[in-house]
Design an enzyme around this catalytic site. Structure first.
Site, PDB file in Angstrom:
ATOM      1  N   ARG A 121       0.806  -1.231   0.000  1.00  0.00           N
ATOM      2  CA  ARG A 121       0.000   0.000   0.000  1.00  0.00           C
ATOM      3  C   ARG A 121       0.836   1.277   0.000  1.00  0.00           C
ATOM      4  O   ARG A 121       0.385   2.337   0.410  1.00  0.00           O
ATOM      5  CB  ARG A 121      -0.973   0.039   1.176  1.00  0.00           C
ATOM      6  N   LYS A 143       3.857  11.138 -11.536  1.00  0.00           N
ATOM      7  CA  LYS A 143       2.993  10.252 -12.334  1.00  0.00           C
ATOM      8  C   LYS A 143       3.718   8.928 -12.493  1.00  0.00           C
ATOM      9  O   LYS A 143       4.845   8.890 -12.981  1.00  0.00           O
ATOM     10  CB  LYS A 143       2.791  10.832 -13.732  1.00  0.00           C
ATOM     11  N   GLU A 185      11.746  17.684 -25.787  1.00  0.00           N
ATOM     12  CA  GLU A 185      10.984  18.065 -24.590  1.00  0.00           C
ATOM     13  C   GLU A 185      11.562  19.347 -23.971  1.00  0.00           C
ATOM     14  O   GLU A 185      10.830  20.191 -23.460  1.00  0.00           O
ATOM     15  CB  GLU A 185      10.990  16.937 -23.541  1.00  0.00           C
ATOM     16  N   LYS A 227       8.725  22.448 -14.834  1.00  0.00           N
ATOM     17  CA  LYS A 227       7.856  21.296 -14.542  1.00  0.00           C
ATOM     18  C   LYS A 227       7.395  21.358 -13.085  1.00  0.00           C
ATOM     19  O   LYS A 227       6.218  21.117 -12.795  1.00  0.00           O
ATOM     20  CB  LYS A 227       8.584  19.983 -14.826  1.00  0.00           C
ATOM     21  N   GLU A 237      -3.355  17.181 -12.838  1.00  0.00           N
ATOM     22  CA  GLU A 237      -3.742  17.476 -14.209  1.00  0.00           C
ATOM     23  C   GLU A 237      -5.212  17.844 -14.353  1.00  0.00           C
ATOM     24  O   GLU A 237      -5.953  17.275 -15.149  1.00  0.00           O
ATOM     25  CB  GLU A 237      -3.394  16.301 -15.154  1.00  0.00           C
ATOM     26  N   ARG A 241      -1.611  21.660 -15.926  1.00  0.00           N
ATOM     27  CA  ARG A 241      -0.629  20.626 -16.265  1.00  0.00           C
ATOM     28  C   ARG A 241      -0.774  20.179 -17.719  1.00  0.00           C
ATOM     29  O   ARG A 241       0.162  19.640 -18.305  1.00  0.00           O
ATOM     30  CB  ARG A 241      -0.774  19.443 -15.289  1.00  0.00           C
ATOM     31  N   ASN A 245       1.409  19.006 -22.473  1.00  0.00           N
ATOM     32  CA  ASN A 245       1.085  18.131 -23.607  1.00  0.00           C
ATOM     33  C   ASN A 245       1.265  18.806 -24.955  1.00  0.00           C
ATOM     34  O   ASN A 245       0.884  18.245 -25.985  1.00  0.00           O
ATOM     35  CB  ASN A 245      -0.358  17.621 -23.494  1.00  0.00           C
ATOM     36  N   HIS A 248       2.001  16.877 -28.111  1.00  0.00           N
ATOM     37  CA  HIS A 248       1.803  15.461 -27.799  1.00  0.00           C
ATOM     38  C   HIS A 248       0.556  14.853 -28.444  1.00  0.00           C
ATOM     39  O   HIS A 248       0.493  13.633 -28.570  1.00  0.00           O
ATOM     40  CB  HIS A 248       1.773  15.240 -26.284  1.00  0.00           C
ATOM     41  N   HIS A 252       1.754  11.791 -30.261  1.00  0.00           N
ATOM     42  CA  HIS A 252       1.377  10.414 -29.894  1.00  0.00           C
ATOM     43  C   HIS A 252       0.822   9.652 -31.091  1.00  0.00           C
ATOM     44  O   HIS A 252       1.093   8.461 -31.268  1.00  0.00           O
ATOM     45  CB  HIS A 252       0.310  10.422 -28.792  1.00  0.00           C
ATOM     46  N   HIS A 264       9.504   8.643 -29.082  1.00  0.00           N
ATOM     47  CA  HIS A 264       8.586   9.630 -28.519  1.00  0.00           C
ATOM     48  C   HIS A 264       9.016  11.081 -28.779  1.00  0.00           C
ATOM     49  O   HIS A 264       8.251  11.874 -29.335  1.00  0.00           O
ATOM     50  CB  HIS A 264       8.450   9.365 -27.018  1.00  0.00           C
TER      51      HIS A 264
HETATM   52  N1  LIG Z   1       5.728   9.796 -15.606  1.00  0.00           N
HETATM   53  C1  LIG Z   1       5.772  10.799 -16.456  1.00  0.00           C
HETATM   54  O1  LIG Z   1       5.412  11.936 -16.147  1.00  0.00           O
HETATM   55  C2  LIG Z   1       6.310  10.538 -17.840  1.00  0.00           C
HETATM   56  C3  LIG Z   1       6.605  11.614 -18.684  1.00  0.00           C
HETATM   57  C4  LIG Z   1       7.161  11.345 -19.933  1.00  0.00           C
HETATM   58  C5  LIG Z   1       7.441  10.037 -20.305  1.00  0.00           C
HETATM   59  N2  LIG Z   1       7.153   9.012 -19.466  1.00  0.00           N
HETATM   60  C6  LIG Z   1       7.447   7.612 -19.831  1.00  0.00           C
HETATM   61  O2  LIG Z   1       8.843   7.485 -20.004  1.00  0.00           O
HETATM   62  C7  LIG Z   1       9.101   6.347 -20.828  1.00  0.00           C
HETATM   63  C8  LIG Z   1      10.224   6.666 -21.781  1.00  0.00           C
HETATM   64  O3  LIG Z   1      11.392   6.955 -21.042  1.00  0.00           O
HETATM   65  P1  LIG Z   1      12.842   6.971 -21.705  1.00  0.00           P
HETATM   66  O4  LIG Z   1      12.772   7.654 -23.013  1.00  0.00           O
HETATM   67  O5  LIG Z   1      13.777   7.470 -20.664  1.00  0.00           O
HETATM   68  O6  LIG Z   1      13.076   5.426 -22.069  1.00  0.00           O
HETATM   69  P2  LIG Z   1      13.822   4.223 -21.319  1.00  0.00           P
HETATM   70  O7  LIG Z   1      13.634   4.255 -19.868  1.00  0.00           O
HETATM   71  O8  LIG Z   1      13.400   2.995 -22.020  1.00  0.00           O
HETATM   72  O9  LIG Z   1      15.370   4.489 -21.654  1.00  0.00           O
HETATM   73  C9  LIG Z   1      15.791   4.438 -22.976  1.00  0.00           C
HETATM   74  C10 LIG Z   1      16.976   3.469 -23.168  1.00  0.00           C
HETATM   75  O10 LIG Z   1      18.176   4.108 -22.709  1.00  0.00           O
HETATM   76  C11 LIG Z   1      18.902   3.251 -21.830  1.00  0.00           C
HETATM   77  N3  LIG Z   1      19.585   4.157 -20.907  1.00  0.00           N
HETATM   78  C12 LIG Z   1      19.034   4.884 -19.918  1.00  0.00           C
HETATM   79  N4  LIG Z   1      19.936   5.699 -19.379  1.00  0.00           N
HETATM   80  C13 LIG Z   1      21.110   5.488 -20.028  1.00  0.00           C
HETATM   81  C14 LIG Z   1      22.398   6.070 -19.941  1.00  0.00           C
HETATM   82  N5  LIG Z   1      22.673   7.064 -19.102  1.00  0.00           N
HETATM   83  N6  LIG Z   1      23.358   5.596 -20.780  1.00  0.00           N
HETATM   84  C15 LIG Z   1      23.083   4.621 -21.687  1.00  0.00           C
HETATM   85  N7  LIG Z   1      21.861   4.065 -21.837  1.00  0.00           N
HETATM   86  C16 LIG Z   1      20.890   4.504 -21.016  1.00  0.00           C
HETATM   87  C17 LIG Z   1      17.864   2.354 -21.217  1.00  0.00           C
HETATM   88  O11 LIG Z   1      18.431   1.158 -20.802  1.00  0.00           O
HETATM   89  C18 LIG Z   1      16.877   2.168 -22.378  1.00  0.00           C
HETATM   90  O12 LIG Z   1      17.313   1.101 -23.198  1.00  0.00           O
HETATM   91  C19 LIG Z   1       7.788   6.017 -21.515  1.00  0.00           C
HETATM   92  O13 LIG Z   1       7.275   4.816 -20.995  1.00  0.00           O
HETATM   93  C20 LIG Z   1       6.876   7.173 -21.145  1.00  0.00           C
HETATM   94  O14 LIG Z   1       5.520   6.802 -21.032  1.00  0.00           O
HETATM   95  C21 LIG Z   1       6.603   9.246 -18.242  1.00  0.00           C
HETATM   96 ZN   LIG Z   2       6.687  13.690 -23.859  1.00  0.00          ZN
END
Ligand SMILES: NC(=O)c1ccc[n+]([C@@H]2O[C@H](COP(=O)([O-])OP(=O)(O)OC[C@H]3O[C@@H](n4cnc5c(N)ncnc54)[C@H](O)[C@@H]3O)[C@@H](O)[C@H]2O)c1
Ligand SMILES: [Zn+2]
Length: 357
Positions: A121, A143, A185, A227, A237, A241, A245, A248, A252, A264
């Protein structure tokens, strides 16, 4: 080192931005007493490059740590991974006095955050983002969530971390495309909320692409500040917030229609240009301001048009799915000048066709 605060009353937390802070996390966690023991969650790639550094930092501060590694990639952001990791935490005897560390990109942050929100929890966690996207976006704001077959992020919950540690040094091992995606971004923040920051991005392109420490620290801390401000105003949101987007809605749809071959951030760059063109069509944004947005994205090597080979019909099908989610009308975040936006729900299909090209 820069320190910022996400101001959410009793749930407020600090964001530390510094070169090399990965090696100092142990000392800080020991001072903050976030948990008795720590579950360090990371994907296999991040584990290989940074796992030992963080584990040693915790051991050096006299903290007990258990490492939990999962396969990299979006496919791991699933309920199956949550069940698997929760099972491993339970076998290790991790309980509510303990805490999790999300070390990695947005996938790790969302997955470990969701695990922390729901395991027993809810237990505390900290974010240690290692992609630029995670450093400027997903690690801040609380989030968390996972995907199901029917869609991304459909299962989730808000759970704020206790602290965020951003080490700019880790960007040096990040694949170039991932860095570019994060930069889209970064540019988004300038367009939606900070004209002076947009100027800064125009004037420091090479230093940013070279990851020059002072310039990159300023860049990341400005994004985190924006942010944090937006999240503090609208944690769940309700309104404000939504400006995050920008780019986006069409982004998307482009990402989905490409079967996620366009990552992305690059899809968001295309979406930002499309939204800027819609804003011009609506008489909300001047042509020169739109051109500044296009020029800046191009200067960073980002795409600014929907690739010719991508099916427009598929993109529109994705847009319609989005539409259902917001009560029958597509809502677009449209810039009105560099640094300001509005929400417009009055866009016709013909206008969308025109900007998709
Ligand atoms: N929670 C939120 O507010 C929010 C906002 C935007 C995106 N997201 C989510 O984030 C995700 C995408 O995140 P991402 O783009 O970071 O992808 P990811 O976490 O998959 O990382 C991308 C790749 O880079 C590698 N990697 C990470 N750090 C590294 C480093 N320093 N050196 C070498 N390799 C490295 C990872 O192993 C992975 O293969 C999506 O699922 C999306 O929905 C969430
Ligand atoms: Zn984004």
């Amino acid at each position: 080192m820069r320190e910022l605060t996400v101001g959410l009353g009793s749930r407020s937390y600090p964001i530390f931005i510094a070169e090399g802070c990965l090696g100092r996390i142990g000392t800080d966690l020991a001072e903050r007493r976030v948990g008795k023991r720590y579950g360090l969650i990371m994907d296999d790639r991040v584990a290989e490059v940074y796992g030992e550094l963080v584990t040693e930092s915790l051991h050096g501060a006299g903290l007990a740590v258990e490492t939990l590694v999962f396969p990299h990639g979006e496919a791991s952001k699933s309920l199956h991974s949550v069940a698997d990791l929760a099972g491993r935490l339970a076998s290790l005897g991790i309980d509510r006095q303990d805490a999790l560390i999300a070390l990695g990109g947005g996938v790790t942050g969302d997955l470990a955050g969701f695990l922390a929100a729901t395991y027993m929890r809810g237990i505390p966690y900290v974010q240690v983002p290692t992609t630029l996207l995670a450093q400027v976006d997903s690690s801040v704001g609380g989030k968390t969530g996972v995907d199901i077959i029917e869609g991304k992020n459909l299962i989730g919950v808000f759970h704020q971390p206790r602290a965020v540690y951003v080490d700019i040094a880790v960007l040096r091992t990040l694949p170039r495309e991932e860095l570019l995606g994060g930069l889209a971004e970064v540019i988004k923040y300038g367009v939606i909320r900070d004209g002076a920051f947009f100027d800064f991005l125009e004037n420091h392109r090479q230093a940013i692409l070279d990851l020059q420490p002072e310039v990159i620290t300023h860049t990341i801390s400005t994004c985190c500040r924006i942010k944090a401000e937006v999240v503090a105003e609208d944690e769940r949101e309700g309104g404000m917030r939504r400006i995050l987007n920008y780019g986006h809605t069409i982004g998307h749809a482009v990402e989905g229609a490409s079967d996620f071959t366009i990552i992305h951030g690059l899809a968001v760059a295309i979406g930002m240009v499309a939204a800027a063109r819609l804003a011009v069509a609506q008489g909300l944004l001047s042509e020169p301001d739109k051109e500044r947005i296009v020029t800046l994205l191009k200067a960073y090597g980002l795409p600014v048009a929907v690739p010719g080979a991508l099916s427009r019909t598929r993109i529109k099908r994705y847009l319609l799915t989005d539409k259902k989610a917001v009560g029958g009308r597509l809502h677009f975040v449209l810039p009105t000048t560099i640094g300001r936006t509005c929400i417009d729900a009055d866009i016709s299909e013909a206008q969308i066709d025109a900007v998709l090209g």
